[in-house]
Design an enzyme around this catalytic site. Structure first.
Site, PDB file in Angstrom:
ATOM      1  N   HIS A   1       4.334  -2.550   6.602  1.00 38.53           N
ATOM      2  CA  HIS A   1       4.021  -3.411   5.462  1.00 38.53           C
ATOM      3  C   HIS A   1       5.257  -3.522   4.566  1.00 38.53           C
ATOM      4  CE1 HIS A   1       1.163  -5.211   2.563  1.00 38.53           C
ATOM      5  NE2 HIS A   1       1.804  -4.530   1.620  1.00 38.53           N
TER       6      HIS A   1
ATOM      7  N   ASP B   1      -4.904  -2.764   0.089  1.00 39.74           N
ATOM      8  CA  ASP B   1      -3.556  -2.319  -0.304  1.00 39.74           C
ATOM      9  C   ASP B   1      -3.572  -1.766  -1.723  1.00 39.74           C
ATOM     10  OD1 ASP B   1      -0.824  -2.039  -0.606  1.00 39.74           O
ATOM     11  OD2 ASP B   1      -0.403  -4.197  -0.639  1.00 39.74           O
TER      12      ASP B   1
ATOM     13  N   MET C   1      -6.392  -6.441  -3.031  1.00 37.71           N
ATOM     14  CA  MET C   1      -5.567  -5.496  -3.796  1.00 37.71           C
ATOM     15  C   MET C   1      -6.491  -4.477  -4.465  1.00 37.71           C
ATOM     16  SD  MET C   1      -2.396  -6.183  -3.316  1.00 37.71           S
ATOM     17  CE  MET C   1      -1.880  -4.813  -4.357  1.00 37.71           C
TER      18      MET C   1
ATOM     19  N   ASP D   1       6.770  -5.059   1.101  1.00 36.62           N
ATOM     20  CA  ASP D   1       6.382  -5.568  -0.221  1.00 36.62           C
ATOM     21  C   ASP D   1       7.549  -6.289  -0.882  1.00 36.62           C
ATOM     22  OD1 ASP D   1       3.644  -4.693  -0.650  1.00 36.62           O
ATOM     23  OD2 ASP D   1       4.461  -2.660  -0.520  1.00 36.62           O
TER      24      ASP D   1
ATOM     25  N   MET E   1       8.822  -8.293  -4.140  1.00 34.35           N
ATOM     26  CA  MET E   1       8.486  -8.465  -5.564  1.00 34.35           C
ATOM     27  C   MET E   1       9.645  -9.151  -6.276  1.00 34.35           C
ATOM     28  SD  MET E   1       7.042  -4.672  -6.276  1.00 34.35           S
ATOM     29  CE  MET E   1       5.722  -3.954  -5.296  1.00 34.35           C
TER      30      MET E   1
ATOM     31  N   SER F   1       3.525   1.322   3.947  1.00 36.13           N
ATOM     32  CA  SER F   1       4.304   0.441   3.076  1.00 36.13           C
ATOM     33  C   SER F   1       5.713   0.992   2.907  1.00 36.13           C
ATOM     34  CB  SER F   1       3.650   0.322   1.699  1.00 36.13           C
ATOM     35  OG  SER F   1       4.575  -0.300   0.827  1.00 36.13           O
TER      36      SER F   1
ATOM     37  N   HIS G   1       4.198  -8.954   2.510  1.00 42.42           N
ATOM     38  CA  HIS G   1       3.312  -9.230   1.365  1.00 42.42           C
ATOM     39  C   HIS G   1       4.167  -9.783   0.224  1.00 42.42           C
ATOM     40  CE1 HIS G   1       0.585  -7.138  -1.907  1.00 42.42           C
ATOM     41  NE2 HIS G   1       0.517  -8.451  -1.982  1.00 42.42           N
TER      42      HIS G   1
ATOM     43  N   MET H   1       4.774 -10.904  -3.297  1.00 43.39           N
ATOM     44  CA  MET H   1       4.285 -10.869  -4.690  1.00 43.39           C
ATOM     45  C   MET H   1       5.296 -11.637  -5.525  1.00 43.39           C
ATOM     46  SD  MET H   1       3.064  -6.923  -4.570  1.00 43.39           S
ATOM     47  CE  MET H   1       4.072  -6.630  -3.134  1.00 43.39           C
TER      48      MET H   1
HETATM   49  C1  DX5 Z   1       1.689  -2.641  -4.600  1.00 45.58           C
HETATM   50  C2  DX5 Z   1       2.111  -2.904  -3.182  1.00 45.58           C
HETATM   51  C3  DX5 Z   1       1.602  -1.877  -2.246  1.00 45.58           C
HETATM   52  C4  DX5 Z   1       2.197  -0.509  -2.462  1.00 45.58           C
HETATM   53  C5  DX5 Z   1       1.202   0.482  -1.981  1.00 45.58           C
HETATM   54  O1  DX5 Z   1       2.056  -3.697  -5.398  1.00 45.58           O
HETATM   55  O2  DX5 Z   1       1.606  -4.160  -2.745  1.00 45.58           O
HETATM   56  O3  DX5 Z   1       1.787  -2.274  -0.886  1.00 45.58           O
HETATM   57  O4  DX5 Z   1       3.418  -0.331  -1.794  1.00 45.58           O
HETATM   58  O5  DX5 Z   1       1.637   1.743  -2.328  1.00 45.58           O
HETATM   59  P1  DX5 Z   1       0.631   2.964  -2.523  1.00 45.58           P
HETATM   60  O6  DX5 Z   1      -0.039   3.184  -1.199  1.00 45.58           O
HETATM   61  O7  DX5 Z   1       1.539   4.073  -2.936  1.00 45.58           O
HETATM   62  O8  DX5 Z   1      -0.344   2.559  -3.596  1.00 45.58           O
HETATM   63 ZN    ZN Z   2       1.635  -4.587  -0.527  1.00 46.96          ZN
END
Ligand code: DX5
Ligand code: ZN
Length: 224
Positions: A40, A182, A144, A42, A44, A15, A73, A75
């Site tokens: 990956h 994840d 998740m 993320d 947000m 990630s 991903h 969010m």
């Molecule tokens: C959390 C993200 C994850 C995060 C994982 O909301 O979707 O992808 O980056 O990070 P670690 O592996 O540190 O939990």
């Molecule tokens: Zn993620």
């Protein structure tokens, strides 16, 4: 277990949320020289989750430094508004949250029509059986194993049970959907996840905060 399956070595998806944002090119190129197959990303929005990360422009830049599979991903609320932007940014698989989609079937169809694979993510409180009418329409389900929003959180152990239940649903329906996990993934839980049916493991802090990320990725791949 409904049917027998043989666990394979998982795909590892580091990630980039855990990368050094001042050195994204360096960190993408570092991952290029490892056995990780996916990156990956993320996204947000500060609404669906409390945190804000990055969007399509940064992902497009990171994607330009690699030939690896880009796993984005989302969010965010109303993810259907941004499908084209993430396709143009170089995304291969676009995952939306079950909890953010009123018309999930329409959104998944639109993602596939844009030429990407479509994933659906379930928060820790969302039961697997809610996907029973969509399991033949999705390319991937993301379980998740933390509440989304931040890297570096503690793994929620019930995720292993959810992976088993999801694997059973997939086998029962002859679905081709892959299972991704994840949040809080480490060498302490990777083996149990893969033996339960996980195909792809996302790992942020565990990879980027380790002394030797390439060795950490190799160990995760050989966890079962
Ligand atoms: C959390 C993200 C994850 C995060 C994982 O909301 O979707 O992808 O980056 O990070 P670690 O592996 O540190 O939990
Ligand atoms: Zn993620």
């Amino acid at each position: 277990m409904f049917a027998i399956f043989e666990p394979m070595n998982p795909i590892i998806a580091p990630s980039m949320l855990a990368a050094d944002f001042g050195n994204l090119q360096r960190d993408v190129e570092m991952i290029n020289n490892t056995e990780a197959e996916w990156l990956h990303m993320d996204v947000m929005d500060g609404v669906f989750v409390p945190n804000i990360s990055y969007g399509p422009a940064i992902i497009k830049t990171m994607a330009s430094y690699t030939n690896k599979f880009i796993d984005t991903h989302l969010m965010i609320v109303q993810p259907e508004r941004y499908i084209k932007e993430y396709a143009d940014a170089g995304t291969h698989n676009l995952t939306v949250h079950y909890e953010a989609c009123t018309h999930l079937h329409r959104t998944v169809s639109a993602i596939k029509e844009s030429g990407m694979q479509a994933g659906v993510s379930l928060n820790p409180h969302t039961p697997v059986h809610l996907l029973s009418d969509m399991i033949n329409d999705v390319d991937m389900v993301l379980i998740m194993s933390v509440n989304p929003g931040f890297g570096g959180q503690k793994f929620i152990a019930n995720a292993v049970n959810k992976v088993s239940e999801l694997k059973e649903l997939i086998l029962k329906n002859n679905s081709n959907a892959k299972i991704e996990v994840d949040g809080g993934v480490t060498d302490q839980n990777a083996g149990a996840l893969v033996n339960a049916g996980a195909d792809i493991l996302v790992a942020g802090s565990f990879v980027f905060k380790s002394m030797d990320p390439a060795a950490t990725i190799r160990n995760l791949k050989n966890c079962n």
